[in-house]
Scaffold this motif. Sequence first.
Motif, PDB file in Angstrom:
ATOM      1  N   UNK A 247       0.845  -1.198   0.000  1.00 22.56           N
ATOM      2  CA  UNK A 247       0.000   0.000   0.000  1.00 22.56           C
ATOM      3  C   UNK A 247       0.882   1.251   0.000  1.00 22.56           C
ATOM      4  N   UNK A 248       0.537   2.234  -0.844  1.00 24.30           N
ATOM      5  CA  UNK A 248       1.407   3.399  -0.973  1.00 24.30           C
ATOM      6  C   UNK A 248       0.650   4.584  -1.538  1.00 24.30           C
ATOM      7  N   UNK A 258       3.208   1.769   3.367  1.00 29.99           N
ATOM      8  CA  UNK A 258       2.786   1.253   4.667  1.00 29.99           C
ATOM      9  C   UNK A 258       3.119  -0.228   4.721  1.00 29.99           C
ATOM     10  N   UNK A 259       3.873  -0.598   5.750  1.00 36.57           N
ATOM     11  CA  UNK A 259       4.357  -1.967   5.907  1.00 36.57           C
ATOM     12  C   UNK A 259       3.832  -2.514   7.225  1.00 36.57           C
ATOM     13  N   UNK A 260       2.808  -3.328   7.151  1.00 37.71           N
ATOM     14  CA  UNK A 260       2.195  -3.892   8.368  1.00 37.71           C
ATOM     15  C   UNK A 260       1.954  -2.817   9.434  1.00 37.71           C
ATOM     16  N   UNK A 261       1.378  -1.709   9.021  1.00 42.13           N
ATOM     17  CA  UNK A 261       1.039  -0.640   9.950  1.00 42.13           C
ATOM     18  C   UNK A 261       2.112   0.410  10.153  1.00 42.13           C
ATOM     19  N   UNK A 262       3.324   0.153   9.715  1.00 44.28           N
ATOM     20  CA  UNK A 262       4.417   1.125   9.829  1.00 44.28           C
ATOM     21  C   UNK A 262       4.520   1.903   8.525  1.00 44.28           C
ATOM     22  N   UNK A 263       4.452   3.221   8.594  1.00 41.45           N
ATOM     23  CA  UNK A 263       4.447   4.069   7.399  1.00 41.45           C
ATOM     24  C   UNK A 263       5.752   4.850   7.302  1.00 41.45           C
ATOM     25  N   UNK A 294      12.073  -2.613  10.123  1.00 39.44           N
ATOM     26  CA  UNK A 294      12.277  -2.713   8.679  1.00 39.44           C
ATOM     27  C   UNK A 294      11.965  -1.388   7.994  1.00 39.44           C
ATOM     28  N   UNK A 295      10.828  -0.794   8.331  1.00 41.02           N
ATOM     29  CA  UNK A 295      10.426   0.466   7.699  1.00 41.02           C
ATOM     30  C   UNK A 295      11.447   1.569   7.965  1.00 41.02           C
TER      31      UNK A 295
END
Length: 453
Positions: A247-248, A258-263, A294-295
């Motif tokens: 998602x972006x 957005x990576x598993x809730x981390x933006x 990771x983010x």
Amino acid sequence: MNIHFISIGGSVMHQLAIALKRKGYQITGSDDEIFEPALSNLKSEGLLPAETGWFPDRVHAGLNAVILGMHARIDNPELQRARELDLPIYSFPEYIYQESRGKKRVAVGGSHGKTTTTAMIMHALRGAGQPFDYLVGARLQGFDQSVNITDAPVIVCEADEYPASAIEKRPKFHFLFPQVAILTGIAWDHINVFPTFEIYLEQFRIFIGMIEKGGILIYNDTDPVLVQVVEETRRDDLRYQPYGVLPHTIADGRTTVTIDGATTEVTVFGNHNLLNMHAAWLACKELGLDAGTFARHIADFTGAARRLELLARSEGTIAYRDFAHAPSKVKATIEAVRQQYPGRRLLAVLELHTYSSLNEAFLDEYSGALDAADAAAVFFSKHALELKRLPDLPLAVVKEGFARPDLDVINERPALEAWLERADLEGAVLLLMSSGNYDGLDLGALQQRIAGA
């Protein structure tokens, strides 16, 4: 360990030799030609052979292993000597497996995106302070080697489908036996090795069969060919994790994911890179990273060398160069630039440089590949055809293969230079795609022109 390299000057072979020397092994090697940067790299490590050529007396019974490079022929005198002495002979990937038997092995396979996905995993792990070994097919910022072998508990491998050596014709990725495997997609390539698409597909089925029991296959479920291969080859002793585009949002040429809730905002862009990033995250998750970590670290990932690498920028012009050469890679790269800069004209220049791309029978695979560009040129050199012992390639045949009537097809470097000189770069993005160097085109002059614009 006492190890001898046949073809020590290879681009990854010399890197492995250096890595093993740094680990404390005794290393010797031979080659009939060694070019930069391998020459300087080997010299700085004290591994440059005193003279070029093949010397069977360097192969002796005291060796623990002989590692055979792709450049070596089947009749190589050092190889023949190693066989006479019944020494263990390994291709590059076979030896990597020997060094990583006790490690958790991550293998990144697929027809495209392997280098970038591998690099993203490496970048995130390094940022998180997690020790790991690696092998990757490009220069990466912050890593002085493309191969590293230590006592780390994890190894991250770019795993390609090209043959392993002169005596081992099976693909390299068949020898890694990963616990964590990634497949980024499948698009026919290397027709000199895999003459039909079905033969090419079979290599990926075999790869899936070689993932260790209890392991995980992370695969791109936006690729229908890959999905079909996975479904046909599915094993009940593996876990399966499909992935898609993260998602972006894109605003003013900036991408936020957005990576598993981390933006986080990221430097790289394009759906193909957001697919690669998703695969990299899922692999890092298997290795113990959380989404926030990771983010945080992937935010400043700038890409591997020549993967949508910013070449020059001025107020009116942006220029990128990219390693894209296969049809699927070309399409993905052009679509990424078009999506990132929707208000700018897009000028695309593609060099045909590989055996497949210069083969008349393969050109139809490029149909529509350049359609998203406002203006496009395809370049190839007669010298490249000669090196690959291919017949002359008529310009009209190339244009027909790309199915673009206004395509400019060029086979002389001066004509390419003239095309670039005539191009109106104001308000444009210039995209140069090649696995070669455009027959020696001076990119520095182009950079200066754009910077002074």
